[in-house]
Design a protein around this motif. Structure first.
Motif, PDB file in Angstrom:
ATOM      1  N   GLU B  40       0.842  -1.205   0.000  1.00 26.08           N
ATOM      2  CA  GLU B  40       0.000   0.000   0.000  1.00 26.08           C
ATOM      3  C   GLU B  40       0.874   1.251   0.000  1.00 26.08           C
ATOM      4  OE1 GLU B  40      -2.519  -0.438   3.552  1.00 26.08           O
ATOM      5  OE2 GLU B  40      -4.201  -0.138   2.188  1.00 26.08           O
ATOM      6  N   ARG B  73      -7.616  -4.194  -7.839  1.00 30.81           N
ATOM      7  CA  ARG B  73      -8.671  -3.166  -7.914  1.00 30.81           C
ATOM      8  C   ARG B  73      -8.471  -2.108  -6.837  1.00 30.81           C
ATOM      9  NH1 ARG B  73     -10.593  -3.210 -12.867  1.00 30.81           N
ATOM     10  NH2 ARG B  73     -11.230  -5.286 -13.479  1.00 30.81           N
ATOM     11  N   THR B  74      -8.020  -2.542  -5.687  1.00 31.59           N
ATOM     12  CA  THR B  74      -7.734  -1.563  -4.632  1.00 31.59           C
ATOM     13  C   THR B  74      -6.645  -0.604  -5.104  1.00 31.59           C
ATOM     14  OG1 THR B  74      -8.275  -3.248  -2.992  1.00 31.59           O
ATOM     15  CG2 THR B  74      -7.084  -1.308  -2.196  1.00 31.59           C
ATOM     16  N   ALA B  77      -8.040   1.754  -7.540  1.00 33.17           N
ATOM     17  CA  ALA B  77      -8.883   2.767  -6.886  1.00 33.17           C
ATOM     18  C   ALA B  77      -8.026   3.812  -6.173  1.00 33.17           C
ATOM     19  CB  ALA B  77      -9.831   2.101  -5.898  1.00 33.17           C
ATOM     20  N   PRO B 189      -0.672   5.775   3.427  1.00 33.77           N
ATOM     21  CA  PRO B 189      -1.504   5.559   2.235  1.00 33.77           C
ATOM     22  C   PRO B 189      -2.885   6.195   2.371  1.00 33.77           C
ATOM     23  CG  PRO B 189      -0.498   3.504   2.959  1.00 33.77           C
ATOM     24  CD  PRO B 189      -0.252   4.505   4.041  1.00 33.77           C
ATOM     25  N   ARG B 190      -3.405   6.681   1.265  1.00 31.32           N
ATOM     26  CA  ARG B 190      -4.732   7.290   1.251  1.00 31.32           C
ATOM     27  C   ARG B 190      -5.801   6.201   1.264  1.00 31.32           C
ATOM     28  NH1 ARG B 190      -3.856  10.401  -4.103  1.00 31.32           N
ATOM     29  NH2 ARG B 190      -1.780  10.343  -3.211  1.00 31.32           N
ATOM     30  N   TYR B 191      -7.002   6.583   1.659  1.00 31.86           N
ATOM     31  CA  TYR B 191      -8.139   5.696   1.460  1.00 31.86           C
ATOM     32  C   TYR B 191      -8.581   5.845   0.006  1.00 31.86           C
ATOM     33  CZ  TYR B 191      -8.595   5.591   6.536  1.00 31.86           C
ATOM     34  OH  TYR B 191      -8.377   5.420   7.871  1.00 31.86           O
ATOM     35  N   ALA B 192      -8.961   4.746  -0.594  1.00 30.80           N
ATOM     36  CA  ALA B 192      -9.555   4.845  -1.923  1.00 30.80           C
ATOM     37  C   ALA B 192     -10.902   5.541  -1.760  1.00 30.80           C
ATOM     38  CB  ALA B 192      -9.754   3.445  -2.494  1.00 30.80           C
ATOM     39  N   THR B 193     -11.141   6.603  -2.536  1.00 29.39           N
ATOM     40  CA  THR B 193     -12.443   7.272  -2.410  1.00 29.39           C
ATOM     41  C   THR B 193     -13.486   6.478  -3.205  1.00 29.39           C
ATOM     42  OG1 THR B 193     -12.150   8.645  -4.355  1.00 29.39           O
ATOM     43  CG2 THR B 193     -11.310   9.515  -2.257  1.00 29.39           C
ATOM     44  N   ILE B 194     -14.750   6.686  -2.854  1.00 29.44           N
ATOM     45  CA  ILE B 194     -15.800   5.890  -3.474  1.00 29.44           C
ATOM     46  C   ILE B 194     -15.882   6.158  -4.991  1.00 29.44           C
ATOM     47  CG2 ILE B 194     -18.197   5.096  -3.257  1.00 29.44           C
ATOM     48  CD1 ILE B 194     -16.385   4.864  -0.660  1.00 29.44           C
ATOM     49  N   PRO B 195     -15.815   7.435  -5.429  1.00 29.50           N
ATOM     50  CA  PRO B 195     -15.828   7.643  -6.890  1.00 29.50           C
ATOM     51  C   PRO B 195     -14.666   6.924  -7.576  1.00 29.50           C
ATOM     52  CG  PRO B 195     -16.211   9.716  -5.756  1.00 29.50           C
ATOM     53  CD  PRO B 195     -15.853   8.714  -4.699  1.00 29.50           C
ATOM     54  N   ILE B 197     -13.272   4.162  -6.536  1.00 34.39           N
ATOM     55  CA  ILE B 197     -13.589   2.725  -6.540  1.00 34.39           C
ATOM     56  C   ILE B 197     -14.458   2.420  -7.764  1.00 34.39           C
ATOM     57  CG2 ILE B 197     -14.971   0.946  -5.364  1.00 34.39           C
ATOM     58  CD1 ILE B 197     -13.955   2.097  -2.697  1.00 34.39           C
ATOM     59  N   MET B 198     -15.397   3.322  -8.045  1.00 30.56           N
ATOM     60  CA  MET B 198     -16.270   3.115  -9.207  1.00 30.56           C
ATOM     61  C   MET B 198     -15.469   3.208 -10.506  1.00 30.56           C
ATOM     62  SD  MET B 198     -19.137   2.444  -7.886  1.00 30.56           S
ATOM     63  CE  MET B 198     -20.474   2.637  -9.074  1.00 30.56           C
ATOM     64  N   LYS B 201     -13.228   0.121 -11.713  1.00 30.61           N
ATOM     65  CA  LYS B 201     -13.869  -0.973 -12.433  1.00 30.61           C
ATOM     66  C   LYS B 201     -13.569  -0.887 -13.935  1.00 30.61           C
ATOM     67  CE  LYS B 201     -18.388  -0.631 -12.532  1.00 30.61           C
ATOM     68  NZ  LYS B 201     -19.802  -0.755 -12.150  1.00 30.61           N
TER      69      LYS B 201
END
Lengths: 467, 255
Positions: B40, B73-74, B77, B189-195, B197-198, B201
């Motif tokens: 990460e 995918r993580t 993202a 490390p940053r958190y993957a933001t929800i947008p 994550i989308m 894909k």
């Protein structure tokens, strides 16, 4: 150098024990042919092992690096797509690091954690169900359930403030507002720079919502409406205890018939709009602010009418559906935490020379709690997975899932206190707070009795025979 | 400049591992997995280097079972541009060994024309800390392991790397292309933001196998047996400081 590291970002409060594994995960062997049947409820396939035709065959050589054919992916109702799984792991990691550690202090002080709320905006949670063009994340009802479930496991009160903002204001406007209204208000709301809420209940009108007294009349020159009345139990009604929050969707009567209700955007500082009182001494949900808001000849420009005049009853009913799914998810989340806590405690704590979980009375508390939690969770995702946010008419199960889960959450929290005994009764062990918070879910967003009424109305009319 | 980042799926750091019934390893079934924390940090550093315009593209590679795609995918993202999954059925904590991974990464560096490789200093399952040095040796590139600070210098032709050693902090300059391995203190490390994550894909993911890369992944060592650490005994209470000193001197023999 290679040992003793501490992963600072993730080193949140220690979990009580690893998440309960879903039994269908991690099966290394291909599932039997009839696994499909059991996939929906995520049941293990051990019972069908004997029918597996290739069980006695020599396994392929362990060191073959040929990709093994992957077992068909079983449908996981709690995480139907990879994005949902990803959302859940992200929110859970965030919650353990950022939400858990602050919950006790903010609830004790009855304070809303605005900086933490803004971090939800950075993550993209505040506009979870909003299209990207308005600053949202473009996800669905299942994602809404996941976010609420995960946040509520740590801090239902903070999650309630999140719900009031992200569902009652943001999702409501995203579904019912015009392009101009959405462009004006949603980006700030999705980012968390503005805190919003929704005004429906009144001091004298709760379940009987269409009996509201707040009325809006159009000014003679047609440029604005005049609102008069008061709204009660408004989550995010204030953020600082001194003034109103930033922006609200307000329901008001615009005609004589019961359904002549309209919805207005009312901003902080509008003439005649003020904080009536911050509500004190709530049983639970103490880290979310609740207020009475007052409209005294409040002037609202005509462009702030959302949808058509007298046309908001349908908007209200549609948004109540996702609100109830969100509230049910909160019950499920807090129930999960209660099961984790009571299970861990019953394993560690000894009495009469044995761990508590060796006693049948305690086994009953733990086992029934887990079974009811899983039943609620299955109902929740059954409803969420089918709920199209732009649709309406899903009232029966939106009411039903909240009716079931709210009671389930309260009872599971009660058993958790019982298992922990004296420790359960004090704040440090969290279940005391979850128990107090759980009760609100039998009242807010529809009382149990409102759900009974609505459900029997629907069952009587449309569901003589059940599928 | 293209950066290649390695990401590995491992048992989550917070899981209490158990030895499996056959005593040949730890239990992997029904256990939460996530991206190796040092990986990460590697991804985060690559994304920061891209944000600084040092790099134009980041490619993440994961070798492992099908589920390694979740880890990719993580990474996508978090800001990686595309992924490469090299699928193998080998147990990633024991059977998939550093030399085999280093050889596959070397092939991919060549294929992708990467100018910098960033790996975690070790994975928290095997704890070998060998892949990055082996890769540097195979490529004949300079290496800076255990990086705790990275800064592009010489008009992006080299990196100044602070590395943590047992005797103190060391500052190296490595000419590019190079291999880095990341230590814990390099970044958060940053958190993957929800947008994101989308969006992840829709990012491309290439599927390969060790055979396609022409690398023999047969393990060179095997685990004979694995056992839980011995249970710690309960402590004792001493009556006085004198007794404590006596025990430290004569029983524990640490004084």
């Amino acid at each position: 150098m290679l040992i003793g590291f501490n992963f600072s970002r993730r080193a949140g409060r220690a979990r009580f024990f690893p998440p309960l594994p879903c039994p269908s995960f991690g099966a290394a062997t291909p599932p039997p042919l009839n696994a499909q049947r059991s996939a929906l409820l995520c049941i293990t396939t051990t019972a069908t092992k004997h029918s597996r035709p290739f069980v006695n065959q020599t396994p392929p050589h362990r060191f073959s690096s040929e990709p093994v054919p992957s077992p068909p992916v079983q449908f996981d109702p709690f995480n139907p797509t990879e994005e949902h799984t990803h959302l859940r792991t992200t929110v859970r990691a965030f919650v353990e690091k950022e939400v858990d550690p602050q919950a006790l202090a903010f609830n004790r002080r009855e304070e809303f954690n605005l900086p933490l709320f803004r971090k939800l905006g950075e993550l993209g949670l505040l506009g979870l169900s909003v299209p990207a063009e308005y600053g949202g994340s473009g996800m669905d009802a299942t994602a809404v359930a996941i976010a609420h479930e995960e946040l509520s496991a740590a801090d239902p009160a903070f999650c309630l403030a999140y719900l009031a903002h992200s569902l009652l204001f943001v999702n409501n406007l995203a579904q019912n507002g015009s392009h101009a209204q959405k462009s004006k208000y949603l980006p700030a709301a999705c980012a968390g720079t503005a805190v919003g809420g929704m005004c429906m209940s009144e001091p004298g009108a709760g379940t009987d919502v269409l009996g509201m007294g707040t009325a809006a009349t159009k000014a003679s020159d047609g440029s604005h409406y005049i609102l008069n009345g008061a709204k009660m139990w408004i989550t995010n009604g204030t953020v600082d205890g001194q003034s109103t929050g930033d922006v609200y969707l307000v329901y008001a009567k615009t005609g004589q018939a019961a359904k002549d209700v309209s919805m207005f955007l009312v901003e902080k500082g509008s003439p005649g709009f003020r904080l009536g009182q911050k509500l004190e001494d709530k049983l639970g949900m103490r880290a979310s602010m609740t207020a009475e808001l007052v409209f005294d000849d409040c002037r609202v420009p005509v462009e702030n009418l959302v949808g058509k005049e007298d046309g908001a009853a349908a908007c209200m009913m549609r948004n109540l559906e996702i609100e109830r799914v969100g509230l049910a998810a909160m019950s499920v989340g807090l129930a999960r935490r209660c099961v984790e806590i009571m299970n861990a405690y019953a394993k560690e704590r000894k009495a009469f020379g044995q761990p508590l979980n060796a006693f049948g009375q305690v086994q009953r508390h733990v086992a029934e709690s887990y079974a009811e939690y899983m039943a609620g969770r299955a109902y929740l995702y059954y409803v969420a997975n089918q709920l199209d946010l732009s649709s309406s008419g899903n009232g029966l199960d939106a009411d039903g899932v909240k009716l079931y889960c709210a009671k389930m959450g309260k009872e599971v929290a009660d058993r958790a206190i019982q298992v922990l005994g004296g420790y359960g009764y004090v704040g440090e062990y969290q279940v005391e707070r979850l128990w107090r918070d759980a009760k609100l879910l039998e009242i807010g967003g529809g009382t149990n009795e409102a759900h009974h009424k609505n459900m029997v109305r629907d069952l009587r009319k449309h569901h003589e025979r059940l599928l | 400049m293209r950066i290649l980042v390695g990401v590995k799926r491992v048992i989550d750091y917070a899981v209490k591992v158990r030895v499996a019934a056959d005593k040949k390893g730890v239990e992997l079934n029904n256990v939460k997995h996530s991206m190796n924390p040092f990986c990460e940090i590697a991804v985060e550093e690559a994304v920061r280097l891209k944000e600084k315009k040092f790099a134009t593209e980041i490619v993440a590679v994961s070798v492992g079972t099908k589920q390694a795609q979740e880890t990719l995918r993580t990474a996508l993202a978090m800001g990686v541009d595309r992924g490469i999954h090299v699928e193998t059925a080998l147990r990633a904590d024991q059977e998939l060994q550093p030399l085999a991974v280093a050889k596959m990464l070397a092939k991919l560096v060549d294929k992708e024309k990467a100018g910098l490789v960033i790996l975690g200093k070790q994975s928290i399952d095997g704890d070998n800390a060998q892949t990055a040095p082996m890769l540097a040796a195979l490529l004949g590139w300079p290496q800076a392991t255990f990086a705790a600070g990275v800064e592009p210098v010489d008009e992006n032709k080299a990196l100044k790397v602070e590395r943590e050693t047992d005797t103190g902090s060391e500052v190296l300059k490595v000419n590019l292309p190079a291999v880095l391995s990341t230590d814990l203190r390099l970044n958060t490390p940053r958190y993957a933001t929800i947008p994101n994550i989308m969006k992840a894909k829709k990012k491309p993911m290439e599927l390969l196998s060790p055979e396609k890369l022409g690398v023999d992944v047969t393990p060179k060592t095997s685990v004979v047996s694995m056992a839980e650490p011995g249970k710690r005994k309960a402590g004792i209470m001493v009556e006085s400081v004198d007794e404590l000193l006596d025990k430290l001197k004569n029983e524990a023999k640490v004084l």
